[in-house]
Design an enzyme around this catalytic site. Structure first.
Site, PDB file in Angstrom:
ATOM      1  N   ARG A  43      22.550   1.563  10.737  1.00 16.69           N
ATOM      2  CA  ARG A  43      22.634   0.138  10.411  1.00 16.69           C
ATOM      3  C   ARG A  43      21.912  -0.173   9.089  1.00 16.69           C
ATOM      4  NH1 ARG A  43      20.826  -5.484  12.645  1.00 16.69           N
ATOM      5  NH2 ARG A  43      22.818  -6.538  12.429  1.00 16.69           N
ATOM      6  N   HIS A  47      23.753  -2.041   6.082  1.00 17.89           N
ATOM      7  CA  HIS A  47      23.312  -3.334   5.539  1.00 17.89           C
ATOM      8  C   HIS A  47      22.829  -3.236   4.094  1.00 17.89           C
ATOM      9  CE1 HIS A  47      22.926  -6.243   9.174  1.00 17.89           C
ATOM     10  NE2 HIS A  47      23.998  -5.481   9.265  1.00 17.89           N
ATOM     11  N   TRP A 187      27.039  -1.296  23.287  1.00 21.29           N
ATOM     12  CA  TRP A 187      28.492  -1.355  23.431  1.00 21.29           C
ATOM     13  C   TRP A 187      29.021  -0.195  24.269  1.00 21.29           C
ATOM     14  CZ3 TRP A 187      25.780  -2.439  19.013  1.00 21.29           C
ATOM     15  CH2 TRP A 187      26.037  -3.656  18.372  1.00 21.29           C
TER      16      TRP A 187
END
Ligand code: CCH
Length: 292
Positions: A43, A47, A187
């Protein structure tokens, strides 16, 4: 103070394999989340890169602007200070690498170590010397929104619908944290393994709105309260141009691995202009600003 090991084996400038090995060696962290910092490193790389704007040629992984409050303090980046802190010992051991290179390489190493594909990675990113070139806040996607927003955000970076769906497969990894984004839960049932599970979850289960006090998210009654989807995840099966790709990647692991490797490599190249002789910033833990 230098340890004996440091003194005996100084890091050679340009030895990226040594950096790769050291990143791989810190991924397992039994006390952190699901036992690995791999997902949050992926991540971080995303980002760092996902602020790119193709039209103005601003943003992107070059610069490592998240060291500054202007970018690091963007609410969209909440929690990534943990990823940066975990990488600090690697930076201290290899002070010649730029933060911008280290953060993108960490994402690539994490993907590979968690069972994902080899994503091409090239060094040569520079670090900003101040915050004047940090991209404006608000360039990263908002999980509360839908397909139109995803296209607005990812078309700005230069991606198409297939690439949007391929990138989203990274959500087989990691989880949402209520104290970071406000959403809660992973998820997939194997959040530290790179896989096609995200697409399988989306296509094989029926998702309904979770009844709770928190921000709008989705749950499946057979899977239990733990697993979740964001509104933007649901958009991938609600949109007629996105859903064929979701179905394809759910069934075709090789196609997903190949397409993901291509699109992730493209993502971490956005806005990167190389100079032959680049300088790295001093280790940031010794500077002011990065709020822990
Ligand atoms: Fe994501 N992501 N992401 N994401 N993401 C979050 C966590 C991860 C969106 C929203 C969220 C990509 C695309 C999107 C990862 C990789 C990618 C969270 C939870 C939100 C919210 C943050 C928290 O609370 O800690 C939205 C919206 C989009 C729109 O497309 C893309 C692209 C990638 C990479 C290729 C990974 C990995 C995580 C897990 C991080 C962790 O800490 O476990």
């Amino acid at each position: 103070p230098k340890t004996q090991k440091d003194a005996a084996s100084p890091s050679r400038k340009g030895d990226f394999d040594a950096v790769r090995n050291d990143i791989a060696s810190i991924l397992d962290q039994p006390d952190y989340d699901d036992g690995s910092i791999g997902p949050v490193l992926v991540r971080l790389a995303w980002h760092a890169s996902g602020t790119y704007c193709a039209e103005t040629k601003t943003g992107g992984s070059n610069g490592a602007g998240m060291r500054y409050e202007a970018e690091g303090g963007d609410p969209a980046n909440a929690g990534l200070e943990h990823a940066r802190r975990f990488l600090e010992p690697v930076k201290e051991k290899h002070p010649w690498i730029t933060y911008a290179d280290l953060w993108t390489l960490a994402g690539v190493v994490a993907i590979k170590e968690m069972g994902g594909p080899d994503c091409k990675w090239k060094p040569g990113r520079t670090d900003f010397v101040d915050d004047s070139k940090c991209p404006p806040r608000g360039r990263l996607p908002d999980g509360a929104q839908a397909a139109e927003h995803l296209r607005f955000i990812f078309y700005r970076m230069g991606f198409n619908d297939q690439e949007i769906v391929a990138l989203a497969g990274a959500h087989s990894l990691g989880r949402c944290h209520s104290d970071r984004s406000g959403w809660e839960g992973p998820w997939s049932v194997t959040p530290t393994k790179f896989s096609t599970q995200y697409y399988k979850m989306l296509t094989k289960f029926k998702w309904e709105e979770k009844k709770w006090e928190g921000p709008r998210q989705f749950r499946n009654e057979d899977l239990g309260e733990e697993l979740m989807m964001l509104p933007t995840d649901m958009a991938l099966i609600e949109d007629e141009k996105f859903i064929p790709w979701v179905k394809k990647y759910a069934e075709d692991r090789d196609a997903f691995y190949k397409d993901f490797a291509d699109v992730f490599s493209k993502l971490i190249e956005l806005g990167v202009e190389r100079t032959d002789d680049y300088e790295s910033a001093p280790t940031f833990s010794k500077a002011e600003g990065d709020k822990k």
